[in-house]
Design a protein around this motif. Sequence first.
Motif, short mmCIF file in Angstrom:
data_model
loop_
_atom_site.label_atom_id
_atom_site.label_comp_id
_atom_site.label_asym_id
_atom_site.label_seq_id
_atom_site.Cartn_x
_atom_site.Cartn_y
_atom_site.Cartn_z
N LEU A 127 0.82 -1.21 0.00
CA LEU A 127 0.00 0.00 0.00
C LEU A 127 0.85 1.26 0.00
CD1 LEU A 127 -2.82 -1.17 2.42
CD2 LEU A 127 -2.97 -0.88 -0.06
N ASP A 128 1.98 1.22 0.69
CA ASP A 128 2.91 2.35 0.66
C ASP A 128 3.45 2.55 -0.75
OD1 ASP A 128 2.67 2.86 3.41
OD2 ASP A 128 4.38 1.56 3.90
N LEU B 109 2.00 1.61 -3.56
CA LEU B 109 0.90 2.06 -4.40
C LEU B 109 0.62 3.55 -4.19
CD1 LEU B 109 -1.00 0.93 -6.51
CD2 LEU B 109 -2.58 0.34 -4.67
N ASN B 110 0.69 3.98 -2.95
CA ASN B 110 0.50 5.39 -2.64
C ASN B 110 1.59 6.24 -3.29
OD1 ASN B 110 -1.15 7.30 -1.18
ND2 ASN B 110 0.64 7.62 0.11
N ASP B 111 2.83 5.76 -3.26
CA ASP B 111 3.93 6.45 -3.92
C ASP B 111 3.70 6.51 -5.43
OD1 ASP B 111 6.85 7.51 -3.75
OD2 ASP B 111 6.92 5.93 -5.27
N LEU B 112 3.28 5.41 -6.01
CA LEU B 112 3.01 5.36 -7.45
C LEU B 112 1.89 6.33 -7.82
CD1 LEU B 112 3.48 4.11 -10.25
CD2 LEU B 112 1.89 2.28 -9.58
N ALA C 166 -7.45 9.54 -4.92
CA ALA C 166 -6.92 8.17 -5.05
C ALA C 166 -6.15 7.77 -3.80
CB ALA C 166 -6.04 8.07 -6.29
N GLN C 167 -5.35 8.68 -3.29
CA GLN C 167 -4.57 8.36 -2.09
C GLN C 167 -5.47 8.17 -0.87
OE1 GLN C 167 -1.72 11.60 -2.53
NE2 GLN C 167 -0.13 10.08 -3.00
N LEU D 171 -7.67 0.86 2.15
CA LEU D 171 -7.47 -0.53 1.76
C LEU D 171 -6.54 -1.28 2.72
CD1 LEU D 171 -6.89 -0.04 -2.10
CD2 LEU D 171 -9.01 -0.73 -0.94
N LYS D 172 -6.71 -2.59 2.72
CA LYS D 172 -5.76 -3.50 3.36
C LYS D 172 -5.00 -4.19 2.22
CE LYS D 172 -9.27 -5.23 5.71
NZ LYS D 172 -10.45 -5.37 5.70
N GLU D 173 -3.83 -4.68 2.51
CA GLU D 173 -3.06 -5.34 1.45
C GLU D 173 -3.85 -6.47 0.79
OE1 GLU D 173 1.20 -6.03 1.24
OE2 GLU D 173 1.34 -5.15 3.25
N THR D 174 -4.63 -7.19 1.55
CA THR D 174 -5.40 -8.30 0.98
C THR D 174 -6.44 -7.81 -0.03
OG1 THR D 174 -6.89 -8.23 2.88
CG2 THR D 174 -5.06 -9.82 2.97
#
Length: 173
Positions: free
Chosen positions: A4-5, A7-10, A119-120, A126-129
């Motif tokens: 998630l970190d 994805l947030n960076d992306l 989006a962020q 979200l959870k990783e799952t």
Amino acid sequence: MDALDLLNDLAQRPLDALGYVQDRWDPRRLNAHPGGHPNSPAWLLWHAAREIDVQVAHLSGRDQVWTAQGFDERFGLEVDPDDLGYGHTPEQSRAVTVSEDAAGLQLLQDHLAAVVAHAQEYIGTLKETDLDEVIDRSWDPPVTRGVRLVSVFDDAAQHVGQVAYVMGMGRGD
């Protein structure tokens, strides 16, 4: 750093890339069509934000930033609320213009910043799952939430890169 970190960076990358090229903005080039291509830099930036907005709104079940924050009115485009530019005719693409001054660039930046923030916020819920959940079985292999989000942000970053290239054309640098 977890998924998630990352994805947030992306998600932040398209907006960061836009900030890196601000000193290269030539307002006349925002609405230019290099090589006669129907998609201008303004269209590319509009599309990058719209693709994030439409797809994140769909995934999150939230309203689109486009309408919720009045960008539809600020841009003054006569497009369907779910229109993000895929399949635009040359005429539709050429209709996406902004004022050729600082206000036009600011509108494009504000729009992209708002959808990235949205989006962020969503990623923060979200959870990783959740990233492993299959959301579209029409593809082979089926598309997961994580893959869809990566695709959206990657495509937006590529479009901002295209804009950066066009803004640097003819400058000799």
